[in-house]
Motif scaffolding. Structure first.
Motif, PDB file in Angstrom:
ATOM      1  N   VAL A  39       0.855  -1.179   0.000  1.00  0.00           N
ATOM      2  CA  VAL A  39       0.000   0.000   0.000  1.00  0.00           C
ATOM      3  C   VAL A  39       0.894   1.233   0.000  1.00  0.00           C
ATOM      4  CG1 VAL A  39      -1.809   1.269   1.204  1.00  0.00           C
ATOM      5  CG2 VAL A  39      -1.800  -1.237   1.261  1.00  0.00           C
ATOM      6  N   ILE A  40       0.751   2.054  -1.031  1.00  0.00           N
ATOM      7  CA  ILE A  40       1.552   3.265  -1.171  1.00  0.00           C
ATOM      8  C   ILE A  40       0.627   4.469  -1.094  1.00  0.00           C
ATOM      9  CG2 ILE A  40       3.185   4.535  -2.618  1.00  0.00           C
ATOM     10  CD1 ILE A  40       3.674   1.873  -4.131  1.00  0.00           C
ATOM     11  N   VAL A  41       0.843   5.348  -0.128  1.00  0.00           N
ATOM     12  CA  VAL A  41       0.059   6.572  -0.054  1.00  0.00           C
ATOM     13  C   VAL A  41       0.844   7.701  -0.706  1.00  0.00           C
ATOM     14  CG1 VAL A  41       0.909   7.222   2.255  1.00  0.00           C
ATOM     15  CG2 VAL A  41      -1.285   8.107   1.439  1.00  0.00           C
ATOM     16  N   VAL A  42       0.166   8.452  -1.553  1.00  0.00           N
ATOM     17  CA  VAL A  42       0.741   9.648  -2.168  1.00  0.00           C
ATOM     18  C   VAL A  42       0.137  10.837  -1.438  1.00  0.00           C
ATOM     19  CG1 VAL A  42       1.005  10.990  -4.280  1.00  0.00           C
ATOM     20  CG2 VAL A  42       1.005   8.487  -4.380  1.00  0.00           C
ATOM     21  N   THR A  43       0.959  11.596  -0.730  1.00  0.00           N
ATOM     22  CA  THR A  43       0.438  12.588   0.194  1.00  0.00           C
ATOM     23  C   THR A  43       1.304  13.837   0.217  1.00  0.00           C
ATOM     24  OG1 THR A  43      -0.278  12.904   2.504  1.00  0.00           O
ATOM     25  CG2 THR A  43       1.707  11.582   2.154  1.00  0.00           C
ATOM     26  N   SER A  44       0.774  14.878   0.867  1.00  0.00           N
ATOM     27  CA  SER A  44       1.519  16.122   1.061  1.00  0.00           C
ATOM     28  C   SER A  44       0.792  16.934   2.123  1.00  0.00           C
ATOM     29  CB  SER A  44       1.606  16.931  -0.231  1.00  0.00           C
ATOM     30  OG  SER A  44       0.355  17.518  -0.520  1.00  0.00           O
ATOM     31  N   GLY A  45       1.465  17.957   2.610  1.00  0.00           N
ATOM     32  CA  GLY A  45       0.803  18.833   3.570  1.00  0.00           C
ATOM     33  C   GLY A  45       0.046  19.954   2.889  1.00  0.00           C
ATOM     34  N   LYS A  46       0.428  20.283   1.679  1.00  0.00           N
ATOM     35  CA  LYS A  46      -0.110  21.438   0.978  1.00  0.00           C
ATOM     36  C   LYS A  46      -0.850  20.980  -0.275  1.00  0.00           C
ATOM     37  CE  LYS A  46       1.530  26.014  -0.569  1.00  0.00           C
ATOM     38  NZ  LYS A  46       0.962  26.036  -1.927  1.00  0.00           N
ATOM     39  N   GLY A  47      -1.919  21.663  -0.606  1.00  0.00           N
ATOM     40  CA  GLY A  47      -2.667  21.335  -1.817  1.00  0.00           C
ATOM     41  C   GLY A  47      -2.011  21.903  -3.054  1.00  0.00           C
ATOM     42  N   THR A 165      -6.869   8.830   7.135  1.00  0.00           N
ATOM     43  CA  THR A 165      -7.324   7.484   6.795  1.00  0.00           C
ATOM     44  C   THR A 165      -6.466   6.878   5.692  1.00  0.00           C
ATOM     45  OG1 THR A 165      -9.597   8.101   7.391  1.00  0.00           O
ATOM     46  CG2 THR A 165      -9.315   6.105   6.076  1.00  0.00           C
ATOM     47  N   ALA A 166      -6.116   7.681   4.698  1.00  0.00           N
ATOM     48  CA  ALA A 166      -5.290   7.180   3.592  1.00  0.00           C
ATOM     49  C   ALA A 166      -3.906   6.763   4.072  1.00  0.00           C
ATOM     50  CB  ALA A 166      -5.168   8.252   2.508  1.00  0.00           C
ATOM     51  N   LEU A 167      -3.280   7.581   4.916  1.00  0.00           N
ATOM     52  CA  LEU A 167      -1.911   7.255   5.344  1.00  0.00           C
ATOM     53  C   LEU A 167      -1.871   6.173   6.423  1.00  0.00           C
ATOM     54  CD1 LEU A 167      -1.125   8.628   8.343  1.00  0.00           C
ATOM     55  CD2 LEU A 167      -1.133  10.719   6.975  1.00  0.00           C
ATOM     56  N   TYR A 168      -3.003   5.935   7.095  1.00  0.00           N
ATOM     57  CA  TYR A 168      -3.027   4.960   8.186  1.00  0.00           C
ATOM     58  C   TYR A 168      -2.606   3.575   7.714  1.00  0.00           C
ATOM     59  CZ  TYR A 168      -4.819   2.048  11.991  1.00  0.00           C
ATOM     60  OH  TYR A 168      -4.936   1.119  13.004  1.00  0.00           O
ATOM     61  N   PHE A 169      -3.002   3.188   6.501  1.00  0.00           N
ATOM     62  CA  PHE A 169      -2.764   1.829   6.021  1.00  0.00           C
ATOM     63  C   PHE A 169      -1.474   1.696   5.204  1.00  0.00           C
ATOM     64  CE2 PHE A 169      -7.336   2.236   6.633  1.00  0.00           C
ATOM     65  CZ  PHE A 169      -7.604   1.114   7.404  1.00  0.00           C
ATOM     66  N   ALA A 170      -0.680   2.747   5.129  1.00  0.00           N
ATOM     67  CA  ALA A 170       0.467   2.771   4.219  1.00  0.00           C
ATOM     68  C   ALA A 170       1.608   1.854   4.659  1.00  0.00           C
ATOM     69  CB  ALA A 170       0.991   4.193   4.083  1.00  0.00           C
ATOM     70  N   ASP A 171       2.181   1.160   3.673  1.00  0.00           N
ATOM     71  CA  ASP A 171       3.472   0.491   3.847  1.00  0.00           C
ATOM     72  C   ASP A 171       4.595   1.417   3.390  1.00  0.00           C
ATOM     73  OD1 ASP A 171       2.414  -2.111   4.654  1.00  0.00           O
ATOM     74  OD2 ASP A 171       1.714  -2.285   2.590  1.00  0.00           O
ATOM     75  N   SER A 172       4.306   2.188   2.336  1.00  0.00           N
ATOM     76  CA  SER A 172       5.244   3.177   1.801  1.00  0.00           C
ATOM     77  C   SER A 172       4.487   4.473   1.574  1.00  0.00           C
ATOM     78  CB  SER A 172       5.860   2.704   0.480  1.00  0.00           C
ATOM     79  OG  SER A 172       6.602   1.523   0.642  1.00  0.00           O
ATOM     80  N   ALA A 173       5.233   5.578   1.567  1.00  0.00           N
ATOM     81  CA  ALA A 173       4.627   6.881   1.315  1.00  0.00           C
ATOM     82  C   ALA A 173       5.494   7.662   0.349  1.00  0.00           C
ATOM     83  CB  ALA A 173       4.456   7.662   2.611  1.00  0.00           C
ATOM     84  N   VAL A 174       4.836   8.324  -0.592  1.00  0.00           N
ATOM     85  CA  VAL A 174       5.507   9.258  -1.484  1.00  0.00           C
ATOM     86  C   VAL A 174       5.058  10.653  -1.065  1.00  0.00           C
ATOM     87  CG1 VAL A 174       5.809  10.038  -3.856  1.00  0.00           C
ATOM     88  CG2 VAL A 174       5.592   7.593  -3.372  1.00  0.00           C
ATOM     89  N   ILE A 175       5.990  11.432  -0.517  1.00  0.00           N
ATOM     90  CA  ILE A 175       5.702  12.788  -0.067  1.00  0.00           C
ATOM     91  C   ILE A 175       5.950  13.727  -1.240  1.00  0.00           C
ATOM     92  CG2 ILE A 175       6.174  14.564   1.649  1.00  0.00           C
ATOM     93  CD1 ILE A 175       5.230  11.969   2.896  1.00  0.00           C
ATOM     94  N   LEU A 212      10.711  11.047  -0.993  1.00  0.00           N
ATOM     95  CA  LEU A 212      10.458  12.427  -1.404  1.00  0.00           C
ATOM     96  C   LEU A 212      10.346  12.514  -2.921  1.00  0.00           C
ATOM     97  CD1 LEU A 212      10.420  15.554  -1.043  1.00  0.00           C
ATOM     98  CD2 LEU A 212      12.928  15.466  -1.044  1.00  0.00           C
ATOM     99  N   LEU A 213       9.282  13.167  -3.393  1.00  0.00           N
ATOM    100  CA  LEU A 213       9.142  13.457  -4.819  1.00  0.00           C
ATOM    101  C   LEU A 213       8.987  14.969  -4.970  1.00  0.00           C
ATOM    102  CD1 LEU A 213       8.888  11.823  -7.557  1.00  0.00           C
ATOM    103  CD2 LEU A 213       6.475  12.434  -7.444  1.00  0.00           C
ATOM    104  N   LEU A 214       9.936  15.579  -5.643  1.00  0.00           N
ATOM    105  CA  LEU A 214       9.955  17.032  -5.818  1.00  0.00           C
ATOM    106  C   LEU A 214       9.342  17.368  -7.177  1.00  0.00           C
ATOM    107  CD1 LEU A 214      10.929  19.521  -4.269  1.00  0.00           C
ATOM    108  CD2 LEU A 214      13.132  19.296  -5.424  1.00  0.00           C
ATOM    109  N   THR A 215       8.245  18.110  -7.169  1.00  0.00           N
ATOM    110  CA  THR A 215       7.513  18.394  -8.405  1.00  0.00           C
ATOM    111  C   THR A 215       7.618  19.869  -8.780  1.00  0.00           C
ATOM    112  OG1 THR A 215       5.484  18.715  -7.122  1.00  0.00           O
ATOM    113  CG2 THR A 215       5.855  16.525  -8.039  1.00  0.00           C
ATOM    114  N   ARG A 216       7.293  20.161 -10.057  1.00  0.00           N
ATOM    115  CA  ARG A 216       7.292  21.523 -10.604  1.00  0.00           C
ATOM    116  C   ARG A 216       8.644  22.198 -10.427  1.00  0.00           C
ATOM    117  NH1 ARG A 216       1.825  24.815  -9.776  1.00  0.00           N
ATOM    118  NH2 ARG A 216       2.758  25.733 -11.649  1.00  0.00           N
ATOM    119  N   TYR A 217       9.698  21.424 -10.641  1.00  0.00           N
ATOM    120  CA  TYR A 217      11.056  21.923 -10.421  1.00  0.00           C
ATOM    121  C   TYR A 217      11.565  22.621 -11.681  1.00  0.00           C
ATOM    122  CZ  TYR A 217      15.793  21.894  -8.483  1.00  0.00           C
ATOM    123  OH  TYR A 217      17.012  22.259  -7.960  1.00  0.00           O
ATOM    124  N   ASP A 218      12.124  23.802 -11.482  1.00  0.00           N
ATOM    125  CA  ASP A 218      12.647  24.597 -12.597  1.00  0.00           C
ATOM    126  C   ASP A 218      14.086  25.002 -12.265  1.00  0.00           C
ATOM    127  OD1 ASP A 218      13.328  26.459 -14.526  1.00  0.00           O
ATOM    128  OD2 ASP A 218      11.360  27.448 -14.518  1.00  0.00           O
TER     129      ASP A 218
END
Length: 305
Positions: A39-47, A165-175, A212-218
């Motif tokens: 179970v991989i949760v894809v999550t972040s603190g900011k929208g 709820t989504a992160l509760y069941f995670a084995d791995s997480a992509v932040i 860690l996944l860094l997005t919108r990188y310029d």
């Protein structure tokens, strides 16, 4: 992180097939194993950082590698995953219907038209997030583990009920984070919650495997001091870097056409997601798109990007 590619116990003609042609679920069944889906949760603190884009791309990338994968929308009331996956017109039953017993799992799962290994599990657009009952989600997760290699959870932003709820069941997480201070700070909070409020933490089963996944990188803006550099973000969060996704118009184009960006082989963002999936599966890949593109004299002279 566990990658299952062993083929011992298979018939010789099966073992001789390329690994890419074998679903790891089939391999496990041949060995009498079950319930080992990750179970991989894809999550972040900011929208707005690209979680749903990442969930779609990551799920499609795993499917392309031969893994039977389902991606679940946990953003009850504000669902977007079905749009990004291009299946919004095919939604009949959803996550909440299955939790409440109004439909079974197979009635709600949508098989992607582009790849046989990829499935979408949409959520409700009319209910609120309190409809995500933990006991019901746990029952569904256990059922999904019998059918899939990977379960990708597209989490809402922040620390509200759906996200927890989504992160509760995670084995791995992509932040997923953007290279700017507020996004990174909020991601640090999510890392703390994963360490303390996940099921693994409750059961003392070992930490969630965090990436860690860094997005919108310029890189050009980084060189001007307008964005945080990769090393700055790594130093602040202190978790392994899975990938860097460059700022790219192809991401918006993919979302608008309902096509995960990994299917766009010409897109830098698509190639970056392919690299990230490969690293998750244990491969060594060069970290591309972290330095400014060198422009030739003629391209610079005529102003062509």
């Amino acid at each position: 992180m566990t990658l299952i590619i062993a083929v011992e116990g298979l018939a010789p003609n099966e073992a001789a097939k390329p690994i890419m042609e074998q679903s790891s679920l089939k391999v496990r069944k041949a060995r009498g194993e079950a319930g080992l889906a990750k179970v991989i949760v894809v999550t972040s603190g900011k929208g707005g950082v690209g979680k749903t884009t990442t969930s779609a791309a990551f799920a499609a990338g795993l499917a392309l590698r031969g893994h039977k994968t389902v991606v679940i929308d946990f953003d009850v009331g504000l669902r977007n995953l079905d749009l990004v996956m291009g299946c919004e017109r095919r939604v009949v039953f959803d996550f909440i219907n299955v939790i409440n017993g109004d439909a079974n799992l197979n009635q709600a799962l949508i098989k992607d038209k582009r790849h046989d290994n990829l499935f979408i599990f949409p959520t409700s657009q009319t209910r609120d997030k309190n409809a995500l009952k933990r006991e019901g989600v746990e029952r569904i997760m256990e059922e999904l583990k019998q059918q899939f290699d990977y379960i990708i959870c597209d989490s809402p932003a922040g620390i509200e009920h759906g996200a927890i709820t989504a992160l509760y069941f995670a084995d791995s997480a992509v932040i997923v984070t953007n290279p700017e201070v507020s996004s990174v700070r909020d991601s640090d909070r999510i890392i703390g919650i994963l360490a303390s409020k996940s099921r693994r933490a409750e059961r003392n089963e070992g930490a969630v495997d965090v990436h860690l996944l860094l997005t919108r990188y310029d890189p050009a803006r980084v060189s001007k001091g307008e964005m945080l550099a990769v090393d700055d973000v790594k130093e602040i969060l202190s978790i392994p870097l899975l990938g860097v996704i460059p700022e790219s118009e192809s991401v918006l184009r993919a979302s608008n056409t309902g096509t995960p960006v990994v299917f766009d082989e010409e897109s830098p963002a698509g190639r970056a997601y392919v690299d990230a999936v490969a690293r998750f599966l244990g491969e060594q890949r060069e970290m591309r798109f972290v330095t400014p593109e060198r422009r030739s004299f003629f391209r610079a002279l005529f102003g062509r990007a």
